[in-house]
Design a protein around this motif. Sequence first.
Motif, mmCIF file in Angstrom:
data_model
loop_
_atom_site.group_PDB
_atom_site.id
_atom_site.type_symbol
_atom_site.label_atom_id
_atom_site.label_comp_id
_atom_site.label_asym_id
_atom_site.label_seq_id
_atom_site.Cartn_x
_atom_site.Cartn_y
_atom_site.Cartn_z
ATOM 1 N N ALA A 107 12.471 4.818 10.984
ATOM 2 C CA ALA A 107 12.593 4.144 12.278
ATOM 3 C C ALA A 107 11.987 2.746 12.214
ATOM 4 O O ALA A 107 10.957 2.532 11.575
ATOM 5 N N GLU A 108 12.610 1.795 12.888
ATOM 6 C CA GLU A 108 12.132 0.415 12.852
ATOM 7 C C GLU A 108 10.995 0.199 13.844
ATOM 8 O O GLU A 108 11.013 0.713 14.962
ATOM 9 N N THR A 109 9.993 -0.574 13.402
ATOM 10 C CA THR A 109 8.830 -0.906 14.229
ATOM 11 C C THR A 109 8.434 -2.350 13.938
ATOM 12 O O THR A 109 9.026 -3.017 13.095
ATOM 13 N N ALA A 110 7.389 -2.808 14.602
ATOM 14 C CA ALA A 110 6.749 -4.052 14.186
ATOM 15 C C ALA A 110 6.285 -3.877 12.741
ATOM 16 O O ALA A 110 5.828 -2.802 12.339
ATOM 17 N N GLU A 111 6.425 -4.939 11.941
ATOM 18 C CA GLU A 111 6.159 -4.829 10.509
ATOM 19 C C GLU A 111 4.748 -4.332 10.205
ATOM 20 O O GLU A 111 4.536 -3.570 9.262
ATOM 21 N N GLU A 112 3.761 -4.728 11.028
ATOM 22 C CA GLU A 112 2.380 -4.377 10.707
ATOM 23 C C GLU A 112 2.071 -2.888 10.882
ATOM 24 O O GLU A 112 1.050 -2.414 10.387
ATOM 25 N N VAL A 113 2.919 -2.142 11.567
ATOM 26 C CA VAL A 113 2.687 -0.699 11.667
ATOM 27 C C VAL A 113 3.712 0.114 10.868
ATOM 28 O O VAL A 113 3.631 1.341 10.835
ATOM 29 N N ALA A 114 4.648 -0.552 10.213
ATOM 30 C CA ALA A 114 5.678 0.155 9.444
ATOM 31 C C ALA A 114 5.105 1.105 8.387
ATOM 32 O O ALA A 114 5.655 2.196 8.182
ATOM 33 N N PRO A 115 4.002 0.756 7.679
ATOM 34 C CA PRO A 115 3.478 1.670 6.656
ATOM 35 C C PRO A 115 3.104 3.051 7.189
ATOM 36 O O PRO A 115 3.104 4.034 6.434
ATOM 37 N N ILE A 116 2.791 3.147 8.469
ATOM 38 C CA ILE A 116 2.410 4.439 9.054
ATOM 39 C C ILE A 116 3.599 5.384 9.080
ATOM 40 O O ILE A 116 3.444 6.607 8.957
ATOM 41 N N LEU A 117 4.802 4.842 9.192
ATOM 42 C CA LEU A 117 6.021 5.656 9.166
ATOM 43 C C LEU A 117 6.641 5.731 7.779
ATOM 44 O O LEU A 117 7.207 6.768 7.404
ATOM 45 N N GLU A 118 6.568 4.660 7.000
ATOM 46 C CA GLU A 118 7.216 4.621 5.678
ATOM 47 C C GLU A 118 6.770 5.763 4.787
ATOM 48 O O GLU A 118 7.560 6.310 4.011
ATOM 49 N N ILE A 119 5.505 6.115 4.881
ATOM 50 C CA ILE A 119 4.960 7.098 3.952
ATOM 51 C C ILE A 119 5.455 8.515 4.245
ATOM 52 O O ILE A 119 5.440 9.384 3.366
ATOM 53 N N LEU A 120 5.935 8.782 5.467
ATOM 54 C CA LEU A 120 6.278 10.153 5.855
ATOM 55 C C LEU A 120 7.378 10.763 4.987
ATOM 56 O O LEU A 120 7.197 11.856 4.437
ATOM 57 N N PRO A 121 8.550 10.125 4.842
ATOM 58 C CA PRO A 121 9.564 10.735 3.981
ATOM 59 C C PRO A 121 9.167 10.729 2.517
ATOM 60 O O PRO A 121 9.642 11.582 1.743
ATOM 61 N N ILE A 122 8.299 9.803 2.118
ATOM 62 C CA ILE A 122 7.838 9.795 0.728
ATOM 63 C C ILE A 122 6.954 11.007 0.459
ATOM 64 O O ILE A 122 7.006 11.614 -0.619
ATOM 65 N N GLN A 123 6.132 11.376 1.428
ATOM 66 C CA GLN A 123 5.346 12.608 1.290
ATOM 67 C C GLN A 123 6.269 13.814 1.151
ATOM 68 O O GLN A 123 6.027 14.705 0.320
ATOM 69 N N PRO A 144 0.812 -1.224 0.000
ATOM 70 C CA PRO A 144 0.000 0.000 0.000
ATOM 71 C C PRO A 144 0.846 1.274 0.000
ATOM 72 O O PRO A 144 0.460 2.277 -0.616
ATOM 73 N N THR A 145 2.005 1.247 0.669
ATOM 74 C CA THR A 145 2.885 2.415 0.658
ATOM 75 C C THR A 145 3.409 2.679 -0.743
ATOM 76 O O THR A 145 3.495 3.836 -1.180
ATOM 77 N N ALA A 146 3.767 1.621 -1.474
ATOM 78 C CA ALA A 146 4.239 1.783 -2.847
ATOM 79 C C ALA A 146 3.147 2.381 -3.735
ATOM 80 O O ALA A 146 3.406 3.253 -4.577
ATOM 81 N N LEU A 147 1.910 1.932 -3.539
ATOM 82 C CA LEU A 147 0.787 2.471 -4.312
ATOM 83 C C LEU A 147 0.550 3.939 -3.980
ATOM 84 O O LEU A 147 0.325 4.770 -4.876
ATOM 85 N N GLU A 148 0.583 4.273 -2.704
ATOM 86 C CA GLU A 148 0.387 5.658 -2.291
ATOM 87 C C GLU A 148 1.531 6.539 -2.778
ATOM 88 O O GLU A 148 1.318 7.693 -3.174
ATOM 89 N N ALA A 149 2.749 6.007 -2.783
ATOM 90 C CA ALA A 149 3.897 6.760 -3.281
ATOM 91 C C ALA A 149 3.701 7.112 -4.748
ATOM 92 O O ALA A 149 3.961 8.260 -5.174
ATOM 93 N N ALA A 150 3.273 6.153 -5.556
ATOM 94 C CA ALA A 150 3.060 6.419 -6.979
ATOM 95 C C ALA A 150 1.990 7.476 -7.176
ATOM 96 O O ALA A 150 2.121 8.373 -8.024
ATOM 97 N N LEU A 151 0.908 7.398 -6.398
ATOM 98 C CA LEU A 151 -0.154 8.395 -6.499
ATOM 99 C C LEU A 151 0.349 9.779 -6.128
ATOM 100 O O LEU A 151 0.082 10.769 -6.828
ATOM 101 N N LYS A 152 1.097 9.884 -5.033
ATOM 102 C CA LYS A 152 1.586 11.184 -4.586
ATOM 103 C C LYS A 152 2.520 11.804 -5.625
ATOM 104 O O LYS A 152 2.461 13.002 -5.906
ATOM 105 N N LEU A 153 3.417 11.001 -6.196
ATOM 106 C CA LEU A 153 4.349 11.519 -7.198
ATOM 107 C C LEU A 153 3.615 11.935 -8.464
ATOM 108 O O LEU A 153 3.955 12.942 -9.087
ATOM 109 N N ALA A 154 2.580 11.175 -8.826
ATOM 110 C CA ALA A 154 1.820 11.505 -10.035
ATOM 111 C C ALA A 154 1.006 12.776 -9.854
ATOM 112 O O ALA A 154 0.976 13.647 -10.734
ATOM 113 N N GLU A 155 0.346 12.918 -8.711
ATOM 114 C CA GLU A 155 -0.569 14.047 -8.551
ATOM 115 C C GLU A 155 0.127 15.349 -8.177
ATOM 116 O O GLU A 155 -0.392 16.426 -8.446
ATOM 117 N N THR A 156 1.306 15.281 -7.562
ATOM 118 C CA THR A 156 1.993 16.516 -7.170
ATOM 119 C C THR A 156 3.065 16.945 -8.162
ATOM 120 O O THR A 156 3.270 18.129 -8.376
#
Length: 347
Positions: free
Chosen positions: A304-320, A219-231
């Motif tokens: 920052a490292e977290t449990a894998e199931e919550v990693a997407p909440i942080l992964e998207i921040l630098p991509i934004q 989902p982070t990869a999908l959101e990254a593509a959308l953000k790069l396309a729309e901005t």
Amino acid sequence: MTDHQPGRHMAAEIDQQPGIFDGLLARRDGIASVASAIAARKPRFVLLAARGSSDHAALYAKYLTEVLLELPAGLVSPSTTTLYGAQPDLRDVLVVSVSQSGGSPDLLEVTESARARGALTVAVTNTASSPLNAAAELSVDVGAGVEQAVAATKTYSATLLALYLLVDAIRGGNGSAAASLGDLARSTLDSSADAVAEAVQRYRFVDRVLTTGRGYSLPTALEAALKLAETSYLAARAYSGADLLHGPVAAVDAETAVLAVTSSGKGGDALHDVLDAVHGRGADVLAVGSASDKVSAALRIPVAETAEEVAPILEILPIQRLAHGLALARGGDPDNPRGLNKITRTR
């Protein structure tokens, strides 16, 4: 005349996310009460309805549901209801409608129809007074506050966190894996700033970007593509790392920029061979995530490292931040991308 500084709303909203996470975590008990009502109904299947960025959040919830709850889950195709009038039996089914505004006519119609056909309906929105909240039996307010920029940032990440807390509470969890996300979000934004700035300079003239991830990071990869396309108006396309090797890799060459989302865990581990293949074809790989230092890449942005199931909440921040920086570097205004509105009304 206007004194609007391009991108100032998006920049401010990116910076607000650590505090928003803290606020959501402080309200976990309210989400847990919704989860208790869901658990009492013992749904046999979960359907998720969403559009745009919220659709990526729904995909994240699909992974959470299938892995943490071990329930089958699927993504709704709203047109089966809105255009074709399908009326499936939804008894014992949980339908979760995810919408930042809660105002999309198709999601409203899907929710109303699902409730009439026996589903337990839950709205997850950033607008407590929305029609969607009124239509659903239960609701979760993501509490991100008003978002001025057209491109969703804080509403997206807050929706991810709200969905995690909901699913975790349904299984009887106490939210411990997410407890420090506010602090980790601050450290991620701070520690990744220099690498993001370097990536902006490196990719400001690129025309084609491919994004990829596995598992929770897809989902982070999908959101990254959308953000790069729309901005930044880039030709950005997202693939699961598994699908990438089934054909699309043939289009990868030295002119291709690849943004790979890779965090510690099974999904990140599964991406290693994919990135070795992509790197071997000469692609310029930007790795983002807590395992970015463990893969073949030209540039890395740490998270920052977290449990894998919550990693997407942080992964998207630098991509934004990357999307924001690239938009400005390419002469655009990420607050007001051409041809877009904050609320998209579809049926």
